[in-house]
Design a protein around this motif. Sequence first.
Motif, mmCIF file in Angstrom:
data_model
loop_
_atom_site.group_PDB
_atom_site.id
_atom_site.type_symbol
_atom_site.label_atom_id
_atom_site.label_comp_id
_atom_site.label_asym_id
_atom_site.label_seq_id
_atom_site.Cartn_x
_atom_site.Cartn_y
_atom_site.Cartn_z
ATOM 1 N N GLU A 163 0.832 -1.209 0.000
ATOM 2 C CA GLU A 163 0.000 0.000 0.000
ATOM 3 C C GLU A 163 0.866 1.257 0.000
ATOM 4 O O GLU A 163 0.535 2.257 -0.625
ATOM 5 C CB GLU A 163 -0.915 -0.007 1.229
ATOM 6 N N LYS A 164 1.972 1.184 0.702
ATOM 7 C CA LYS A 164 2.877 2.330 0.786
ATOM 8 C C LYS A 164 4.312 1.826 0.623
ATOM 9 O O LYS A 164 4.736 0.911 1.326
ATOM 10 C CB LYS A 164 2.731 3.038 2.135
ATOM 11 N N PHE A 165 5.034 2.388 -0.342
ATOM 12 C CA PHE A 165 6.408 1.975 -0.592
ATOM 13 C C PHE A 165 7.336 2.635 0.427
ATOM 14 O O PHE A 165 7.349 3.859 0.576
ATOM 15 C CB PHE A 165 6.837 2.347 -2.014
ATOM 16 N N VAL A 166 8.109 1.785 1.129
ATOM 17 C CA VAL A 166 9.039 2.244 2.152
ATOM 18 C C VAL A 166 10.455 1.891 1.705
ATOM 19 O O VAL A 166 10.740 0.742 1.375
ATOM 20 C CB VAL A 166 8.734 1.576 3.516
ATOM 21 N N PHE A 167 11.342 2.883 1.689
ATOM 22 C CA PHE A 167 12.712 2.674 1.233
ATOM 23 C C PHE A 167 13.713 2.585 2.388
ATOM 24 O O PHE A 167 14.901 2.425 2.145
ATOM 25 C CB PHE A 167 13.129 3.811 0.294
#
Length: 281
Positions: free
Chosen positions: A51-55
């Motif tokens: 749902e949310k791209f985390v780097f």
Amino acid sequence: MITRKKAGKILYHVIVCSLGLVMIYPLFWMFMSSFKESNTIFLTAGRLIPEKFVFTNYLNGWKGFAKISFAVFFKNSFLIAVTATLGTVFSSALVAYGLARCRFFGRKILFAAMLVSMMLPAQVLMIPQYLWYQKLGWVGSYKPLILPYCFAIQGFFVYLMINFIDGIPRELDEAAKIDGCSYYSIFSRIIMPLITPALITASIFSFMWRWDDFLSALLYINESAKYPVSLALKLFSDPGSSSDYGAMFAMASLSILPAVIIFICLQKYLVEGISTSGLKG
């Protein structure tokens, strides 16, 4: 008849694409999970796209452990894989040339012994090799991971190169001898350039096997600063406390890039090396 052929081709491509998707799905799932928060990876395991791209997983994973960044682990893996691959390919080509071109007493026995070594499980040699390397004082260094592959026969590679060398006309060797070339000159100037597909095929396989080698590194390396990537990845998993699976998947995704890049760049040589033997007419 034409309709049946088209239907057969469509069915064939559907089956192949389906099997390919099944095979690549775990890698794709690992890559996409590297962009999820660590505490939500297994809670949303059924959802492929986060749902949310985390780097932050890549940043945290690259920091490594105990002030040892993952750049050190990658450097160690490249040192082991590249050095062992160069030694393996050269020694295998030299042995293959000797078995294919030189006539000497016991040649057939050595060739049979090489074939037998291909059938021997590596686990059978694990304990004797460890005791031997321990007496030599090699445990704790890279020597057990590099030197045995530089001087020991790799049966698969030798057999592959013998097939290529057997396809090279012996008239080339005879012409070179007339010009004053020795066996070593014939090997370096004639044989080596003509078996390039076999050399590249052996290099690809050797690099991938050494890059992914976890068990040997686990047996012989006892310092964190000397860990290769394959062994360093397990440090993210701690059964006694929480495991940073996000960082693990991030570094695992980076660890497969060298093998993928090499395979893509040298794919045509790999196919030619496996599917052909010797020179094409």
